[in-house]
Scaffold this active site. Structure first.
Site, PDB file in Angstrom:
ATOM      1  N   ARG A  95      -0.581  -1.701 -15.072  1.00 30.74           N
ATOM      2  CA  ARG A  95      -1.668  -2.054 -14.148  1.00 30.74           C
ATOM      3  C   ARG A  95      -1.733  -0.992 -13.063  1.00 30.74           C
ATOM      4  NH1 ARG A  95      -1.862  -4.725  -9.128  1.00 30.74           N
ATOM      5  NH2 ARG A  95      -3.672  -6.097  -8.763  1.00 30.74           N
ATOM      6  N   LEU A  96      -2.844  -0.283 -12.986  1.00 30.60           N
ATOM      7  CA  LEU A  96      -3.020   0.783 -12.002  1.00 30.60           C
ATOM      8  C   LEU A  96      -3.562   0.162 -10.714  1.00 30.60           C
ATOM      9  CD1 LEU A  96      -4.547   3.586 -14.265  1.00 30.60           C
ATOM     10  CD2 LEU A  96      -2.136   3.161 -13.701  1.00 30.60           C
ATOM     11  N   ASP A  97      -2.659  -0.140  -9.804  1.00 31.11           N
ATOM     12  CA  ASP A  97      -3.014  -0.854  -8.588  1.00 31.11           C
ATOM     13  C   ASP A  97      -3.824   0.030  -7.649  1.00 31.11           C
ATOM     14  OD1 ASP A  97      -2.579  -3.102  -6.587  1.00 31.11           O
ATOM     15  OD2 ASP A  97      -1.689  -1.415  -5.507  1.00 31.11           O
ATOM     16  N   ALA A  98      -4.916  -0.543  -7.123  1.00 32.95           N
ATOM     17  CA  ALA A  98      -5.740   0.131  -6.104  1.00 32.95           C
ATOM     18  C   ALA A  98      -6.117   1.550  -6.507  1.00 32.95           C
ATOM     19  CB  ALA A  98      -5.003   0.141  -4.762  1.00 32.95           C
ATOM     20  N   VAL A  99      -6.311   1.766  -7.788  1.00 30.59           N
ATOM     21  CA  VAL A  99      -6.520   3.122  -8.289  1.00 30.59           C
ATOM     22  C   VAL A  99      -7.814   3.748  -7.779  1.00 30.59           C
ATOM     23  CG1 VAL A  99      -7.672   2.386 -10.418  1.00 30.59           C
ATOM     24  CG2 VAL A  99      -6.379   4.540 -10.386  1.00 30.59           C
TER      25      VAL A  99
END
Length: 581
Positions: free
Chosen positions: A236-240
């Site tokens: 999961r690419l957080d705040a990407v």
């Protein structure tokens, strides 16, 4: 030779977009070494986009590593026990929210990316969970803790950390920067090189990294490899969306950000392990959809408009806005999928409802949430004003009443909201506090001074098991109802994440979708009464094929085609199919 060239040429094109001044071939070698160290072999041929990465059996539980505690055992061990005891056969995947050492924001201010928070457990505990469930982890790549090794090294002028963080000047034009917080964007800090102003998209304990420095990207590729080697399948690419910054711009969704996600996708396509990239971009529809790219970027994106739109539907008794939005949603591209949900560790985001729900309808939602004890968090606008960013409440509590007030349908209304998530095109995901009908935790809000704490309760495991073993408790009733439906769903090919979907025009009180399996053998008419009134529907409105036998998967009833219509009780859902599994 062709495949090797394709791999390097794809990387080369993306690297030139992000780092035009680098020696591209040399940097490709560094990327390969970062992602495939120590002789790890990659695939000779990259995976082509397909619908084979997921099935109708896929469903996820979202949880913190310490959402369940008992004061004696490691929380990750307790979580594993809960998963095996209560969730086996219900979901096959688990998203454990950041399980690394941190200093704030419940894990999203990471101080060490390479170790498991010792208060939760250790890597072997993560490994054991990954052996029984598909595991999702967070790559918190936009920022790090202000108290971690990286930022301390930056302040001391230590290489390589001295070039890891994004600096700006108060004199820069930052008026168009988009961000979800109201705190000052820049923070002045003392370093061995004198005072510096560092960029803080979220909080002053979360310092933004500078991806203009290619070493930062390489380090995160090494961290992805660490996750994968420990059993993680979904990253999961957080705040990407905020990854790349440029003063004078919005600093959100910039082309370099998309190119970096695409570069990661190339690496995943050539990995021998199955790796799925999920982007977390809590933004309006078109911006969110952009992270699919041309089926060459994220494998999956969150369906962020669902939480506010489903909640509005059951609060108002009308699926008008939900249906209108869903009717305009494109099917996910080949090799891509939506992640459908109503609740997560954050609040119910209101930004994705922009342009869909009128302002007066949003205001009615907020007033109703406040009436049941929920909270509202704000975000800063470029002109200095504020707007609602998210509603803070558990989703179970959010469904406690409608715009008209309280009634006796709380349980049915909540189960209806979760059934909609199960019915739609995509992969369903459920926050642990939705599965457990958790009430709002006002004590934690007061204790921690953070609105989001209302939705981050920590259950005492013995007390929770007592409730779950009591068939009369709300926790037992909700978990039982949702588990039963998820078990049924997992057997239906028409609920494959990429199965055909058509939004049915059945009036405002019923939200209905028609799903058809990829092989076109099974149809499901998923009907959801979002109102507190019975609704009668004509079978003619559903185009049921007369020569087939039709069943309601949820009630077990055989549909009598000699009758002209079907009745839906308040908040009742029906999955009418021609192929009962």
């Amino acid at each position: 030779m062709t495949q090797t060239y394709s791999f390097r040429s794809r990387l080369s094109a993306l690297i030139q977009q992000v780092y035009p001044d680098l020696d591209t071939n040399t940097f490709i070698d560094q990327v390969v070494e970062a992602f495939w160290p120590d002789g790890i072999r990659r695939r000779k041929r990259g995976r082509l986009p397909s619908n084979d990465l997921w099935t109708e059996q896929d469903a996820l539980l979202i949880t913190y590593g310490n959402s369940i505690v008992d004061g004696a055992h490691k929380p990750l061990d307790l979580l594993h026990d809960f998963l095996l005891r209560r969730m086996k056969g219900v979901v096959n995947g688990v998203h454990i929210l950041p399980f690394f050492p941190y200093t704030s924001d419940d894990g999203f201010a990471v101080s060490d990316f390479r170790t498991v928070n010792p208060q939760l457990g250790d890597w072997p505990d993560i490994n054991r969970i990954s052996e029984d469930f598909h595991l999702m982890s967070d790559l918190v790549l936009n920022h790090v803790s202000s108290q971690g090794t990286w930022f301390n090294g930056y302040r001391q002028g230590q290489s390589p950390f001295d070039k890891y963080f994004f600096e700006a000047s108060p004199e820069d034009d930052l008026s168009d920067v988009v961000r979800p917080r109201t705190t000052p964007l820049l923070q002045e800090v003392e370093t061995t090189q004198g005072p510096r102003h560092v960029w803080c998209t979220f909080s002053h304990d979360q310092i933004d990294l500078d991806f203009r420095n290619p070493e930062v990207l390489l380090e995160f590729l090494r961290i992805i490899r660490l996750h994968v080697d420990n059993g993680v399948q979904i990253i999961r690419l957080d705040a990407v969306a905020f990854l790349w910054k440029e003063p004078g711009t919005s600093s959100i969704h910039l082309p370099q950000t998309h190119a970096i996600v695409k570069l990661m996708r190339v690496l995943c396509d050539y990995a021998s392990e199955t790796i799925i990239l999920l982007t977390e971009t809590n933004v309006p529809k078109a911006e969110n959809l952009s992270y699919f790219g041309k089926h060459d970027e994220a494998h999956a994106i969150y369906n962020f408009p669902l939480p506010p739109l489903i909640l509005h539907a059951v609060m108002s008794g009308s699926a008008h806005y939900l249906r209108r939005w869903q009717s305009g949603m494109p099917p996910a591209q080949l090799g891509c999928a939506y992640l459908n949900f109503t609740a997560s560790h954050d609040g119910i985001g209101m930004r994705p409802a922009e342009g869909i729900l009128p302002a007066d309808e949003q205001a009615r939602m907020i007033d109703t949430i406040k009436a049941i004890g929920g909270l509202v968090s704000m975000r800063a606008l470029p002109d200095g004003s504020e707007a609602p960013y998210e509603i803070n409440t558990t989703y179970f509590e959010a469904t406690a009443q409608t715009f008209a007030g309280k009634d006796n349908y709380h349980f049915e209304r909540f189960v209806c909201t979760q059934t909609i998530v199960m019915s739609l095109e995509g992969i369903p995901a459920f926050y642990i506090h939705s599965m457990l009908a958790t009430p709002n935790d006002h004590a934690q809000v007061a204790h921690r001074g953070m609105n989001r704490a209302i939705n981050r309760h920590r259950w005492d495991y013995p007390a929770l098991n007592t409730l779950l073993d009591d068939p009369a408790s709300e926790q037992s009733r909700v978990l039982g109802a949702l588990s039963d439906r998820l078990r049924i769903r997992a057997k239906q090919p028409a609920f494959h994440p990429n199965a055909t979907q058509f939004t049915m025009p059945l009036g405002d009180r019923v939200f209905g979708v028609w799903r058809q399996s990829l092989d076109r053998r099974q149809s499901i008419f998923a009907l959801h009464n979002v109102s507190d009134q019975p609704v009668v529907l004509s079978y003619l409105s559903m185009n049921l094929i007369e020569d087939d036998t039709w069943f309601d998967l949820l009630s077990g009833d055989v549909i009598d085609m000699d009758q002209d219509d079907v009745t839906l009780a308040p908040y009742q859902c029906r999955w009418i199919t021609n192929r009962a599994q």
